[in-house]
Design a protein around this motif. Structure first.
Motif, PDB file in Angstrom:
ATOM      1  N   ASP A   1       0.966  -0.859  -0.340  1.00 21.92           N
ATOM      2  CA  ASP A   1       0.127   0.410  -0.059  1.00 21.92           C
ATOM      3  C   ASP A   1       1.151   1.022   0.221  1.00 21.92           C
ATOM      4  O   ASP A   1       0.536   2.711  -0.849  1.00 21.92           O
ATOM      5  CB  ASP A   1      -1.070  -0.137   1.406  1.00 21.92           C
ATOM      6  CG  ASP A   1      -1.854  -1.060   1.503  1.00 21.92           C
ATOM      7  OD1 ASP A   1      -1.726  -2.073   1.793  1.00 21.92           O
ATOM      8  OD2 ASP A   1      -2.744  -1.847   0.035  1.00 21.92           O
ATOM      9  N   ALA A   2       2.004   0.905   1.142  1.00 21.87           N
ATOM     10  CA  ALA A   2       3.033   2.362   0.524  1.00 21.87           C
ATOM     11  C   ALA A   2       4.379   1.624   0.955  1.00 21.87           C
ATOM     12  O   ALA A   2       4.387   1.112   1.710  1.00 21.87           O
ATOM     13  CB  ALA A   2       1.987   3.189   1.757  1.00 21.87           C
ATOM     14  N   MET A   3       4.932   2.716   0.792  1.00 23.25           N
ATOM     15  CA  MET A   3       6.093   2.038   1.151  1.00 23.25           C
ATOM     16  C   MET A   3       7.271   3.934   1.937  1.00 23.25           C
ATOM     17  O   MET A   3       7.035   4.468   1.805  1.00 23.25           O
ATOM     18  CB  MET A   3       7.215   1.682  -0.057  1.00 23.25           C
ATOM     19  CG  MET A   3       6.403   0.133  -0.482  1.00 23.25           C
ATOM     20  SD  MET A   3       8.091  -0.101  -1.448  1.00 23.25           S
ATOM     21  CE  MET A   3       9.421  -0.850  -0.292  1.00 23.25           C
ATOM     22  N   GLY A   4       8.232   3.457   2.425  1.00 18.83           N
ATOM     23  CA  GLY A   4       8.877   4.793   2.883  1.00 18.83           C
ATOM     24  C   GLY A   4       9.890   4.125   4.375  1.00 18.83           C
ATOM     25  O   GLY A   4      10.663   3.678   3.800  1.00 18.83           O
ATOM     26  N   TRP A   5      10.625   5.296   4.564  1.00 18.36           N
ATOM     27  CA  TRP A   5      12.192   5.421   4.204  1.00 18.36           C
ATOM     28  C   TRP A   5      11.555   6.304   6.313  1.00 18.36           C
ATOM     29  O   TRP A   5      11.179   7.515   6.624  1.00 18.36           O
ATOM     30  CB  TRP A   5      12.902   6.623   3.827  1.00 18.36           C
ATOM     31  CG  TRP A   5      13.383   5.887   2.936  1.00 18.36           C
ATOM     32  CD1 TRP A   5      12.842   5.174   1.646  1.00 18.36           C
ATOM     33  CD2 TRP A   5      14.258   5.072   2.285  1.00 18.36           C
ATOM     34  NE1 TRP A   5      13.685   4.734   0.714  1.00 18.36           N
ATOM     35  CE2 TRP A   5      14.742   4.431   1.080  1.00 18.36           C
ATOM     36  CE3 TRP A   5      15.583   3.913   3.311  1.00 18.36           C
ATOM     37  CZ2 TRP A   5      15.914   3.486   1.020  1.00 18.36           C
ATOM     38  CZ3 TRP A   5      16.039   3.305   3.385  1.00 18.36           C
ATOM     39  CH2 TRP A   5      16.261   2.844   1.929  1.00 18.36           C
ATOM     40  N   TYR A   6      12.369   5.795   7.076  1.00 20.60           N
ATOM     41  CA  TYR A   6      12.179   6.530   8.908  1.00 20.60           C
ATOM     42  C   TYR A   6      13.932   6.060   9.090  1.00 20.60           C
ATOM     43  O   TYR A   6      14.972   5.486   8.325  1.00 20.60           O
ATOM     44  CB  TYR A   6      11.684   4.764   9.345  1.00 20.60           C
ATOM     45  CG  TYR A   6      10.099   5.376   9.468  1.00 20.60           C
ATOM     46  CD1 TYR A   6       9.339   4.437   8.558  1.00 20.60           C
ATOM     47  CD2 TYR A   6       9.089   5.883  10.777  1.00 20.60           C
ATOM     48  CE1 TYR A   6       7.595   4.327   8.174  1.00 20.60           C
ATOM     49  CE2 TYR A   6       7.774   5.937  10.495  1.00 20.60           C
ATOM     50  CZ  TYR A   6       7.400   5.069   9.022  1.00 20.60           C
ATOM     51  OH  TYR A   6       6.253   4.812   8.947  1.00 20.60           O
TER      52      TYR A   6
ATOM     53  N   ASN B   1      10.968   0.795   5.154  1.00 17.53           N
ATOM     54  CA  ASN B   1       9.622   0.144   5.330  1.00 17.53           C
ATOM     55  C   ASN B   1       8.389   0.296   4.734  1.00 17.53           C
ATOM     56  O   ASN B   1       8.653   0.859   3.673  1.00 17.53           O
ATOM     57  CB  ASN B   1       9.141   0.990   6.271  1.00 17.53           C
ATOM     58  CG  ASN B   1       7.526   1.175   6.698  1.00 17.53           C
ATOM     59  OD1 ASN B   1       6.440   1.555   6.228  1.00 17.53           O
ATOM     60  ND2 ASN B   1       6.348   0.452   8.120  1.00 17.53           N
ATOM     61  N   ALA B   2       7.419  -0.748   4.301  1.00 20.09           N
ATOM     62  CA  ALA B   2       6.742  -1.738   3.569  1.00 20.09           C
ATOM     63  C   ALA B   2       5.434  -1.611   4.566  1.00 20.09           C
ATOM     64  O   ALA B   2       5.653  -2.189   4.978  1.00 20.09           O
ATOM     65  CB  ALA B   2       7.021  -2.333   2.545  1.00 20.09           C
ATOM     66  N   ALA B   3       4.077  -1.257   3.487  1.00 20.64           N
ATOM     67  CA  ALA B   3       2.870  -1.314   4.397  1.00 20.64           C
ATOM     68  C   ALA B   3       2.321  -2.203   3.733  1.00 20.64           C
ATOM     69  O   ALA B   3       2.065  -2.270   2.128  1.00 20.64           O
ATOM     70  CB  ALA B   3       2.206  -0.093   5.066  1.00 20.64           C
ATOM     71  N   LYS B   4       1.103  -3.082   4.185  1.00 25.54           N
ATOM     72  CA  LYS B   4       0.320  -4.486   3.157  1.00 25.54           C
ATOM     73  C   LYS B   4      -0.157  -4.388   3.996  1.00 25.54           C
ATOM     74  O   LYS B   4      -0.642  -5.330   5.501  1.00 25.54           O
ATOM     75  CB  LYS B   4       1.305  -5.839   2.694  1.00 25.54           C
ATOM     76  CG  LYS B   4       0.027  -5.715   1.724  1.00 25.54           C
ATOM     77  CD  LYS B   4       1.000  -7.067   1.265  1.00 25.54           C
ATOM     78  CE  LYS B   4       0.269  -7.802   0.396  1.00 25.54           C
ATOM     79  NZ  LYS B   4       1.337  -9.213  -0.940  1.00 25.54           N
TER      80      LYS B   4
ATOM     81  N   TYR C   1       6.377  -4.038   8.024  1.00 24.50           N
ATOM     82  CA  TYR C   1       7.428  -4.699   7.726  1.00 24.50           C
ATOM     83  C   TYR C   1       9.010  -3.977   7.286  1.00 24.50           C
ATOM     84  O   TYR C   1       8.378  -2.809   6.779  1.00 24.50           O
ATOM     85  CB  TYR C   1       7.579  -5.312   6.154  1.00 24.50           C
ATOM     86  CG  TYR C   1       6.389  -6.530   5.833  1.00 24.50           C
ATOM     87  CD1 TYR C   1       5.398  -6.391   5.326  1.00 24.50           C
ATOM     88  CD2 TYR C   1       6.340  -7.719   6.695  1.00 24.50           C
ATOM     89  CE1 TYR C   1       4.162  -6.963   5.024  1.00 24.50           C
ATOM     90  CE2 TYR C   1       5.392  -8.173   5.628  1.00 24.50           C
ATOM     91  CZ  TYR C   1       4.471  -7.691   5.278  1.00 24.50           C
ATOM     92  OH  TYR C   1       3.219  -9.171   5.348  1.00 24.50           O
ATOM     93  N   TRP C   2      10.199  -4.124   7.833  1.00 19.38           N
ATOM     94  CA  TRP C   2      11.279  -3.172   8.041  1.00 19.38           C
ATOM     95  C   TRP C   2      12.416  -4.020   7.588  1.00 19.38           C
ATOM     96  O   TRP C   2      12.876  -5.189   7.465  1.00 19.38           O
ATOM     97  CB  TRP C   2      11.371  -3.413   9.272  1.00 19.38           C
ATOM     98  CG  TRP C   2      10.309  -2.615  10.179  1.00 19.38           C
ATOM     99  CD1 TRP C   2       9.335  -2.689  10.848  1.00 19.38           C
ATOM    100  CD2 TRP C   2      10.462  -0.917  10.466  1.00 19.38           C
ATOM    101  NE1 TRP C   2       8.524  -1.714  11.246  1.00 19.38           N
ATOM    102  CE2 TRP C   2       9.328  -0.223  10.917  1.00 19.38           C
ATOM    103  CE3 TRP C   2      10.668   0.568   9.957  1.00 19.38           C
ATOM    104  CZ2 TRP C   2       8.555   0.939  11.245  1.00 19.38           C
ATOM    105  CZ3 TRP C   2      10.276   1.311  10.036  1.00 19.38           C
ATOM    106  CH2 TRP C   2       8.921   2.004  10.494  1.00 19.38           C
ATOM    107  N   GLY C   3      12.992  -3.097   7.359  1.00 20.46           N
ATOM    108  CA  GLY C   3      14.465  -4.130   6.408  1.00 20.46           C
ATOM    109  C   GLY C   3      15.436  -3.554   8.096  1.00 20.46           C
ATOM    110  O   GLY C   3      15.060  -3.414   8.823  1.00 20.46           O
ATOM    111  N   GLN C   4      17.033  -3.799   7.833  1.00 22.48           N
ATOM    112  CA  GLN C   4      17.953  -4.372   8.628  1.00 22.48           C
ATOM    113  C   GLN C   4      18.261  -2.524   9.095  1.00 22.48           C
ATOM    114  O   GLN C   4      18.892  -2.709  10.247  1.00 22.48           O
ATOM    115  CB  GLN C   4      19.202  -5.471   8.589  1.00 22.48           C
ATOM    116  CG  GLN C   4      19.624  -4.597   7.766  1.00 22.48           C
ATOM    117  CD  GLN C   4      19.322  -4.322   6.661  1.00 22.48           C
ATOM    118  OE1 GLN C   4      18.412  -4.700   5.544  1.00 22.48           O
ATOM    119  NE2 GLN C   4      20.666  -3.954   5.720  1.00 22.48           N
ATOM    120  N   GLY C   5      18.120  -1.638   8.680  1.00 20.53           N
ATOM    121  CA  GLY C   5      18.685  -0.936   8.382  1.00 20.53           C
ATOM    122  C   GLY C   5      19.620  -0.028   8.070  1.00 20.53           C
ATOM    123  O   GLY C   5      20.761  -1.325   7.622  1.00 20.53           O
TER     124      GLY C   5
END
Length: 115
Positions: A32-37, A96-99, A104-108
């Motif tokens: 639905d969306a992806m992002g960076w935190y 980050n990814a939202a579904k 869901y998160w990456g390792q950074g």
């Protein structure tokens, strides 16, 4: 199982640029969306850029005009172009990814901006 793998972090001087990449294990349009935190030591994780499946983007005022989120659907990759970096941008950056109701998160990846 969704996997997000970030790359592109590093050490840069103030005023410099970096481009972060986030490679997803599947089609980025399935989200639905992806992002960076980002999260700096002693601080809460904060959103720095987001893009919806329809292409709408969102940035907080702290990075607006300096950071740009984009995507390459052929590579299932989302990018974060960071320009005019400041020491206060130093943090671990997470993809980050939202579904639906799942996140869901990456390792950074570490970004350090020296003054």
């Amino acid at each position: 199982q969704v996997q997000l793998v970030e790359s592109g972090g590093g050490l840069v001087q103030a005023g410099g640029s970096l481009r972060l990449s986030c490679a997803a294990s599947g089609s980025i349009f399935s989200f639905d969306a992806m992002g960076w935190y980002r999260q700096a030591p002693g601080k809460q994780r904060e959103l720095v850029a987001a893009i919806t499946s329809g292409g709408y983007t969102n940035y907080p005022d702290s990075v607006k005009g300096r950071f740009t989120i984009s995507r390459d659907s052929a590579k299932n990759t989302v990018f974060l172009q960071m320009n005019s970096l400041k020491p206060e941008d130093t943090a671990v950056y997470y993809c980050n990814a939202a579904k639906r109701l799942s996140l869901y998160w990456g390792q950074g990846t570490q970004v350090t901006v020296s003054s």
